[in-house]
Design an enzyme around this catalytic site. Structure first.
Site, PDB file in Angstrom:
ATOM      1  CD1 TRP A 166      -2.545   1.764   0.431  1.00 37.12           C
ATOM      2  CD2 TRP A 166      -2.128   1.813   2.626  1.00 37.12           C
ATOM      3  NE1 TRP A 166      -3.290   2.788   0.971  1.00 37.12           N
ATOM      4  CE2 TRP A 166      -3.051   2.835   2.315  1.00 37.12           C
ATOM      5  CE3 TRP A 166      -1.727   1.637   3.951  1.00 37.12           C
ATOM      6  CZ2 TRP A 166      -3.568   3.687   3.279  1.00 37.12           C
ATOM      7  CZ3 TRP A 166      -2.246   2.485   4.906  1.00 37.12           C
ATOM      8  CH2 TRP A 166      -3.150   3.496   4.585  1.00 37.12           C
ATOM      9  CG  ASP A 201      -2.525  -3.263   6.914  1.00 36.49           C
ATOM     10  OD1 ASP A 201      -3.729  -3.368   7.184  1.00 36.49           O
ATOM     11  OD2 ASP A 201      -2.044  -2.240   6.382  1.00 36.49           O
ATOM     12  CE  LYS A 244     -10.680  -0.465   2.460  1.00 42.86           C
ATOM     13  NZ  LYS A 244      -9.840   0.542   3.139  1.00 42.86           N
TER      14      LYS A 244
END
Length: 394
Positions: A127, A209, A244
């Site tokens: 990311w 993560d 999400k």
């Protein structure tokens, strides 16, 4: 003094949203920012969330500050989501954080303040915000190889080689629990076991993560890699997000979970984590965490949420399959079958920066410069045009 300030470069991903909003093409397509969209191209509020908010509205009696570490009931639910009954809660130090990004930042500050000189090893690619967050926290980063030569799958041998030879004891290694961002390429269970054994042998600290639990194969399936690590590695940091899987993007609901070997170490670590939070944002916001806790503490709401999560996951998988089929229909001389092995919202398309730029400038199709595509942004309506545009730049 302010007249001496230079303009900062735009964010690599959010800057694309600004460009997209200024684009006057009515057929423009935005596949850059990592948000879920439904079949109509909207980011919905989940039914379970609306029901939970109604319940909160009727019963909430105060808007007072939370404690530095957040809502206790929420933190307990975080532990269950991550580990089920795998680990003694007393070995955990859990902070409610402003999103997964806040969790990564506090994790970086914790490593920097407690283990001077330690580096964080991140996958290449990762990311785009990961290295910037750690650098802002004063922690140096290094990279380990992740993708194979054609950038369609995992180069596991290279990953093991780099993590065996690069980091020194006390360094940290950032791993994506599932739905690797930006590639969608995840290790298998057997590969996770080898990674765990290597980290333990090298005395390296895993930072996991976990932003997409439930968007890959399922809530429990997506936690498999993390749980394998916990079986082997004595200490772990986990940065999780509910943006999400609950659709709570604007509520900024995340958590940092520290796994210690002993309860006493967890308590000491929590005191240091709370010190970092106190001098940063002081304490987290209440509303989003209350929504998550309310849903997960109510069996009926939990069932509704899990049904909705399954619908989102299935839609993403369906669009991934339809995209591959559409590229065949468009007569593209490239096999996109590898996309079917990837997980989650993102896919690494294999497009190079020149092709990405041409998509944007000539076709008003916005994807990240690395070639990352947000599959969740595809719809039955925009898919034919997307395939035609990609065929043109190829």
């Amino acid at each position: 003094m302010f007249e001496t300030i230079a303009i900062a470069p735009p964010d690599a991903i959010l800057g694309l949203t600004d460009a997209f909003q200024q684009d006057t093409n009515p057929e423009k397509i935005n596949l850059s920012v990592g948000v879920y969209k439904d079949a109509n191209g909207q980011t919905p509020v989940l039914r379970a969330v609306k029901e939970a908010e109604q319940k909160i509205l009727e019963t909430q009696t105060s808007k007072s500050y939370l404690g530095i570490d957040g809502l206790p009931g929420y933190c307990d639910q975080v532990a269950k989501m991550l580990f089920a009954d795998q680990i003694d809660r007393k070995r955990l130090a859990i902070l409610q954080t402003p999103g997964g990004t806040g969790a990564v930042r506090i994790a970086g500050e914790f490593v920097g303040s407690q283990f001077a000189g330690s580096k964080v090893w991140i996958s290449n690619p990762t990311w785009a915000n990961h290295p910037a967050i750690f650098h802002s926290a004063g922690v140096a980063t290094e990279q380990y190889r992740y993708l194979n030569g054609d950038r369609t799958g995992l180069d596991f041998d290279a990953l093991l080689e780099d993590l065996s030879s690069g980091p020194v004891p006390g360094d940290a290694v950032l791993l994506h629990a599932c739905c690797h961002n930006p590639t969608g390429v995840d290790p298998t269970a057997d590969q996770w076991r080898q990674i765990a054994e290597l980290l333990k042998a090298q005395k390296l600290l895993p930072i996991v993560d976990f932003a997409y639990q439930g968007f890959g194969q399922g809530l429990q399936e997506d936690a498999e890699g993390l749980r394998i690590l916990v079986e082997t590695c004595p200490e772990i940091l986990v940065c999780s997000s509910f943006s999400k899987n609950f659709g709570l993007y604007s509520e900024r609901v995340g958590a940092l979970t520290l796994v210690a070997q002993e309860p006493a170490a967890a308590s000491a670590a929590l005191s240091q984590l709370k010190r970092l939070v106190r001098t940063n944002y002081s304490n987290p916001p209440r509303h989003g965490a209350t929504i998550v806790a309310t849903i997960l503490q109510d069996p009926q709401l939990t069932e509704t949420w899990e049904t909705e999560l399954t619908e989102m996951r299935n839609r993403i998988a369906g669009m991934r399959t339809r995209f591959v089929q559409q590229m065949k229909t468009a007569g593209v001389n490239r096999d996109f079958q590898f996309l079917l092995q990837q997980n989650g919202m993102f896919s690494f398309s294999g497009l190079n920066p020149m092709q990405v730029d041409e998509l944007r400038s000539k076709h008003s199709v916005y994807i990240v410069g690395s070639g990352r595509i947000n599959v969740a942004g595809m719809t039955e309506h925009n898919l034919p045009r997307l395939a035609t545009a990609i065929a043109a730049v190829l």
